[in-house]
Design a protein around this motif. Sequence first.
Motif, mmCIF file in Angstrom:
data_model
loop_
_atom_site.group_PDB
_atom_site.id
_atom_site.type_symbol
_atom_site.label_atom_id
_atom_site.label_comp_id
_atom_site.label_asym_id
_atom_site.label_seq_id
_atom_site.Cartn_x
_atom_site.Cartn_y
_atom_site.Cartn_z
ATOM 1 N N VAL A 171 0.818 -1.219 0.000
ATOM 2 C CA VAL A 171 0.000 0.000 0.000
ATOM 3 C C VAL A 171 0.848 1.264 0.000
ATOM 4 C CG1 VAL A 171 -1.980 -1.110 1.076
ATOM 5 C CG2 VAL A 171 -0.222 -0.092 2.522
ATOM 6 N N ALA A 172 2.095 1.188 0.423
ATOM 7 C CA ALA A 172 2.977 2.363 0.454
ATOM 8 C C ALA A 172 4.387 1.952 0.045
ATOM 9 C CB ALA A 172 2.977 3.005 1.839
ATOM 10 N N PRO A 173 4.568 1.533 -1.199
ATOM 11 C CA PRO A 173 5.877 0.990 -1.607
ATOM 12 C C PRO A 173 7.008 2.002 -1.515
ATOM 13 C CG PRO A 173 4.456 1.334 -3.515
ATOM 14 C CD PRO A 173 3.601 1.507 -2.305
ATOM 15 N N GLU A 174 6.711 3.304 -1.674
ATOM 16 C CA GLU A 174 7.766 4.314 -1.676
ATOM 17 C C GLU A 174 8.480 4.427 -0.336
ATOM 18 O OE1 GLU A 174 4.715 4.770 -2.778
ATOM 19 O OE2 GLU A 174 4.876 5.314 -4.918
ATOM 20 N N GLN A 175 7.912 3.839 0.726
ATOM 21 C CA GLN A 175 8.554 3.878 2.041
ATOM 22 C C GLN A 175 9.690 2.858 2.167
ATOM 23 O OE1 GLN A 175 5.575 3.537 5.090
ATOM 24 N NE2 GLN A 175 4.444 5.340 4.394
ATOM 25 N N VAL A 176 9.783 1.924 1.227
ATOM 26 C CA VAL A 176 10.844 0.919 1.238
ATOM 27 C C VAL A 176 12.086 1.506 0.572
ATOM 28 C CG1 VAL A 176 11.503 -1.395 0.478
ATOM 29 C CG2 VAL A 176 9.129 -0.926 1.126
ATOM 30 N N THR A 177 13.242 1.308 1.170
ATOM 31 C CA THR A 177 14.477 1.780 0.545
ATOM 32 C C THR A 177 14.907 0.815 -0.559
ATOM 33 O OG1 THR A 177 15.956 0.583 2.037
ATOM 34 C CG2 THR A 177 15.218 2.778 2.740
ATOM 35 N N CYS A 182 16.299 -4.577 -2.486
ATOM 36 C CA CYS A 182 17.239 -5.454 -3.184
ATOM 37 C C CYS A 182 17.641 -6.647 -2.316
ATOM 38 C CB CYS A 182 18.470 -4.670 -3.621
ATOM 39 S SG CYS A 182 18.128 -3.479 -4.949
ATOM 40 N N ALA A 183 17.660 -6.456 -0.997
ATOM 41 C CA ALA A 183 17.961 -7.571 -0.103
ATOM 42 C C ALA A 183 16.832 -8.590 -0.068
ATOM 43 C CB ALA A 183 18.232 -7.055 1.308
ATOM 44 N N MET A 184 15.580 -8.122 -0.183
ATOM 45 C CA MET A 184 14.427 -9.010 -0.076
ATOM 46 C C MET A 184 13.996 -9.609 -1.408
ATOM 47 S SD MET A 184 13.580 -9.327 3.070
ATOM 48 C CE MET A 184 12.030 -10.181 2.733
ATOM 49 N N ARG A 185 14.308 -8.950 -2.500
ATOM 50 C CA ARG A 185 13.748 -9.361 -3.792
ATOM 51 C C ARG A 185 14.064 -10.813 -4.178
ATOM 52 N NH1 ARG A 185 10.030 -10.267 -6.884
ATOM 53 N NH2 ARG A 185 9.940 -9.405 -8.996
ATOM 54 N N PRO A 186 15.263 -11.350 -3.921
ATOM 55 C CA PRO A 186 15.500 -12.752 -4.303
ATOM 56 C C PRO A 186 14.526 -13.733 -3.653
ATOM 57 C CG PRO A 186 17.576 -11.658 -3.872
ATOM 58 C CD PRO A 186 16.505 -10.708 -3.435
ATOM 59 N N TYR A 187 13.971 -13.370 -2.499
ATOM 60 C CA TYR A 187 13.063 -14.283 -1.806
ATOM 61 C C TYR A 187 11.635 -14.167 -2.309
ATOM 62 C CZ TYR A 187 17.226 -14.459 0.986
ATOM 63 O OH TYR A 187 18.545 -14.597 1.363
#
Length: 319
Positions: A171-177, A182-187
Amino acid sequence: MSRADRMGLSDLLMPDLASSFPGPFPTSPHADHVEQQALRWLGEFPLLAPSDALRTLCNITGQGVARTFPTVGQDSLVLCAHLFLWLTAFDDVHGEAAAARDPALLVDHVGELTLVLADGDVPAAAGPFATGLQDLLARFRAVSTPAQYLRLAGHLRDNLFGIVWEAHHLVAPEQVTVREYCAMRPYTVFVRTIMATAEIVLGYELSDEHRSSAKVRQLEAAVANLAGWINDLVSYRREAARMGVNPLSLPTLLMAEHGLDLRKAVQVASRMCEEQAAIARLRINELTSGPTSALAVHARAMENIAHSYVWHTGHARYR
């Protein structure tokens, strides 16, 4: 004019990966059989209602696995296809929009599946995702070493956590750095789980020394980054048009963090993909330059995993 055109998405340039991973990519001769077995398995474990989307998912899974593991036997390909079909179906059904509406329900589903991963009993009233996972784990346990099985189960837990994390930020993706993403995307793109299955179906196992070496870690990180980021680029049009807002995706976060417009953010993300592809190619070449070894087999496995993700970018599921 389509919504994608109104949002300026119709002519975004994608990364040029041909110098690092030129096609055509090797493909198993069992691809069509694997696709049919994926459809049959969904008849036994109805994760999704019959639809054109289900048939498209079985096609991309069966044909994709055939490019991920082009040299393995038919039975192993079918098993891998069922696993990745299960992961993608769970994300489609219980993640994304459904999770944003009711995140507590997603957590309950993940809790049930965590019990299955801990070798707990599946309740009689359990749904098809729990019973399907139990079936998959039994089949993988039968063909894995204990260490391979534990790595696979651990990566599946990471995938479930990744789906919950993603749902929490939709709901608020812009709050993610960018760094956190990049650390979470592989999962959330499941690529680390695919890497774990490679050792099982190709019949090798890295030593602890090799697994922790700089070159192997750099190769795996580059392939994992490439898998997530090219998926973000190729699916951006579809997700933005479907949601009507910026999706939780690398271009969105580059725009928010660096004040870029969409076109510039896509250019930056494309360059990032090209850089990761070049790193992966360098490490693959280095690790396969000597005599055949587990390290060389692993490097070729990472190469084929990269091939499969590059191939995915042209599939109808993303149009």
